[in-house]
Design a protein around this motif. Sequence first.
Motif, PDB file in Angstrom:
ATOM      1  N   ALA A  39       0.833  -1.202   0.000  1.00 38.80           N
ATOM      2  CA  ALA A  39       0.000   0.000   0.000  1.00 38.80           C
ATOM      3  C   ALA A  39       0.868   1.254   0.000  1.00 38.80           C
ATOM      4  N   LEU A  40       1.961   1.247   0.757  1.00 37.81           N
ATOM      5  CA  LEU A  40       2.834   2.425   0.801  1.00 37.81           C
ATOM      6  C   LEU A  40       3.545   2.644  -0.529  1.00 37.81           C
ATOM      7  N   GLN A  41       3.942   1.559  -1.194  1.00 34.91           N
ATOM      8  CA  GLN A  41       4.555   1.702  -2.515  1.00 34.91           C
ATOM      9  C   GLN A  41       3.544   2.234  -3.528  1.00 34.91           C
ATOM     10  N   ALA A  42       2.316   1.723  -3.461  1.00 34.37           N
ATOM     11  CA  ALA A  42       1.270   2.208  -4.363  1.00 34.37           C
ATOM     12  C   ALA A  42       0.967   3.674  -4.094  1.00 34.37           C
ATOM     13  N   ALA A  43       0.935   4.065  -2.830  1.00 33.26           N
ATOM     14  CA  ALA A  43       0.686   5.467  -2.478  1.00 33.26           C
ATOM     15  C   ALA A  43       1.792   6.362  -3.006  1.00 33.26           C
ATOM     16  N   ARG A  44       3.029   5.937  -2.850  1.00 35.83           N
ATOM     17  CA  ARG A  44       4.168   6.713  -3.338  1.00 35.83           C
ATOM     18  C   ARG A  44       4.077   6.881  -4.851  1.00 35.83           C
ATOM     19  N   SER A  45       3.773   5.802  -5.553  1.00 36.76           N
ATOM     20  CA  SER A  45       3.644   5.886  -7.012  1.00 36.76           C
ATOM     21  C   SER A  45       2.486   6.797  -7.424  1.00 36.76           C
ATOM     22  N   TRP A  74      -1.830  12.734   1.419  1.00 33.79           N
ATOM     23  CA  TRP A  74      -3.188  12.386   1.002  1.00 33.79           C
ATOM     24  C   TRP A  74      -3.211  11.021   0.319  1.00 33.79           C
ATOM     25  N   ALA A  75      -2.289  10.784  -0.620  1.00 27.60           N
ATOM     26  CA  ALA A  75      -2.260   9.513  -1.356  1.00 27.60           C
ATOM     27  C   ALA A  75      -2.007   8.349  -0.412  1.00 27.60           C
ATOM     28  N   GLU A  76      -1.142   8.560   0.564  1.00 27.09           N
ATOM     29  CA  GLU A  76      -0.849   7.503   1.532  1.00 27.09           C
ATOM     30  C   GLU A  76      -2.090   7.169   2.361  1.00 27.09           C
ATOM     31  N   ALA A  77      -2.746   8.196   2.892  1.00 26.66           N
ATOM     32  CA  ALA A  77      -3.940   7.964   3.710  1.00 26.66           C
ATOM     33  C   ALA A  77      -5.044   7.305   2.884  1.00 26.66           C
ATOM     34  N   ALA A  78      -5.258   7.787   1.672  1.00 30.60           N
ATOM     35  CA  ALA A  78      -6.314   7.226   0.822  1.00 30.60           C
ATOM     36  C   ALA A  78      -6.011   5.784   0.442  1.00 30.60           C
ATOM     37  N   THR A  79      -4.779   5.497   0.068  1.00 30.47           N
ATOM     38  CA  THR A  79      -4.405   4.142  -0.338  1.00 30.47           C
ATOM     39  C   THR A  79      -4.458   3.171   0.834  1.00 30.47           C
ATOM     40  N   LEU A  80      -3.950   3.593   1.989  1.00 35.70           N
ATOM     41  CA  LEU A  80      -4.006   2.720   3.163  1.00 35.70           C
ATOM     42  C   LEU A  80      -5.452   2.446   3.570  1.00 35.70           C
ATOM     43  N   ALA A  81      -6.294   3.470   3.518  1.00 35.28           N
ATOM     44  CA  ALA A  81      -7.701   3.274   3.889  1.00 35.28           C
ATOM     45  C   ALA A  81      -8.383   2.316   2.917  1.00 35.28           C
ATOM     46  N   LYS A  82      -8.190   2.531   1.629  1.00 33.73           N
ATOM     47  CA  LYS A  82      -8.842   1.665   0.633  1.00 33.73           C
ATOM     48  C   LYS A  82      -8.335   0.239   0.718  1.00 33.73           C
ATOM     49  N   SER A  83      -7.030   0.064   0.938  1.00 30.87           N
ATOM     50  CA  SER A  83      -6.513  -1.305   1.019  1.00 30.87           C
ATOM     51  C   SER A  83      -6.979  -1.986   2.305  1.00 30.87           C
ATOM     52  N   ALA A  84      -7.097  -1.234   3.407  1.00 30.71           N
ATOM     53  CA  ALA A  84      -7.598  -1.823   4.663  1.00 30.71           C
ATOM     54  C   ALA A  84      -9.062  -2.236   4.517  1.00 30.71           C
ATOM     55  N   VAL A  85      -9.861  -1.400   3.880  1.00 31.97           N
ATOM     56  CA  VAL A  85     -11.269  -1.741   3.647  1.00 31.97           C
ATOM     57  C   VAL A  85     -11.366  -2.994   2.777  1.00 31.97           C
ATOM     58  N   ALA A  86     -10.563  -3.051   1.726  1.00 35.78           N
ATOM     59  CA  ALA A  86     -10.598  -4.218   0.831  1.00 35.78           C
ATOM     60  C   ALA A  86     -10.140  -5.483   1.554  1.00 35.78           C
ATOM     61  N   TYR A  87      -9.078  -5.386   2.344  1.00 34.25           N
ATOM     62  CA  TYR A  87      -8.586  -6.537   3.091  1.00 34.25           C
ATOM     63  C   TYR A  87      -9.653  -7.042   4.058  1.00 34.25           C
ATOM     64  N   ASN A  88     -10.262  -6.109   4.802  1.00 36.23           N
ATOM     65  CA  ASN A  88     -11.286  -6.512   5.763  1.00 36.23           C
ATOM     66  C   ASN A  88     -12.525  -7.062   5.071  1.00 36.23           C
ATOM     67  N   ALA A  89     -12.881  -6.513   3.921  1.00 32.90           N
ATOM     68  CA  ALA A  89     -14.023  -7.044   3.167  1.00 32.90           C
ATOM     69  C   ALA A  89     -13.755  -8.488   2.752  1.00 32.90           C
ATOM     70  N   GLY A  90     -12.530  -8.769   2.327  1.00 33.04           N
ATOM     71  CA  GLY A  90     -12.173 -10.135   1.959  1.00 33.04           C
ATOM     72  C   GLY A  90     -12.267 -11.081   3.145  1.00 33.04           C
ATOM     73  N   THR A  91     -11.779 -10.639   4.298  1.00 37.70           N
ATOM     74  CA  THR A  91     -11.865 -11.451   5.514  1.00 37.70           C
ATOM     75  C   THR A  91     -13.323 -11.730   5.874  1.00 37.70           C
ATOM     76  N   LEU A  92     -14.149 -10.687   5.821  1.00 44.11           N
ATOM     77  CA  LEU A  92     -15.563 -10.839   6.177  1.00 44.11           C
ATOM     78  C   LEU A  92     -16.309 -11.708   5.170  1.00 44.11           C
ATOM     79  N   ASN A  93     -16.010 -11.555   3.893  1.00 42.21           N
ATOM     80  CA  ASN A  93     -16.657 -12.399   2.878  1.00 42.21           C
ATOM     81  C   ASN A  93     -16.309 -13.870   3.081  1.00 42.21           C
ATOM     82  N   ARG A  94     -15.063 -14.143   3.381  1.00 38.56           N
ATOM     83  CA  ARG A  94     -14.639 -15.534   3.606  1.00 38.56           C
ATOM     84  C   ARG A  94     -15.307 -16.085   4.868  1.00 38.56           C
ATOM     85  N   ALA A  95     -15.423 -15.249   5.906  1.00 43.02           N
ATOM     86  CA  ALA A  95     -16.090 -15.690   7.142  1.00 43.02           C
ATOM     87  C   ALA A  95     -17.551 -16.021   6.869  1.00 43.02           C
TER      88      ALA A  95
END
Length: 176
Positions: free
Chosen positions: A61-67, A94-115
């Motif tokens: 996420a940090l590499q994606a934010a930097r890019s 801004w890019a770091e906060a937005a990317t980290l937030a979006k990746s955290a939401v996506a990661y948690n959505a995947g965890t919840l969907n699998r559960a």
Amino acid sequence: MGGRFTWPLIHTEAPQALADSYAEFLVRAQEEQRLAGAFYRAVREAARREVPLLAAGNTTALQAARSLAERLASERRLAYVIYCHGARYPVQAWAEAATLAKSAVAYNAGTLNRAREAGVTHMEVFDGAGCGWTSHKDPDKATGTLRTVEQAAAWPISHPRCSRAFGPRPDVTTAG
């Protein structure tokens, strides 16, 4: 009372000044809307290039934010993101906060969907010690609590840069 009425000059100038100010306000609002639209398009275009790499696991996420920030700075000459309340944030932050937030939401959505697929109805919350369920100021502290999958899906994170994660609890079947 039968005579002709006219507004004194002081009373006619005030509405005219207000009308002129309103016209200026409309022009300024249209320009802000144009700039916001241009920013939105630039971010969406840059994100289309960077986010698939993050989703595929080819970058962090940090590499994606930097890019993303570098792309916005070089191609669109964006140095700051100005929020609606006037605060100016460097595009990198801004890019770091937005990317980290979006990746955290996506990661948690995947965890919840699998559960859900596994029939798990409750999740344990792992979060910062002082982090509230809906925001830092929420007195309902999140970490260590049990939440339903639906509750967790409603609040996958509570703020940008949130470290929230969920662990399935198949041993819990009812709230309590």
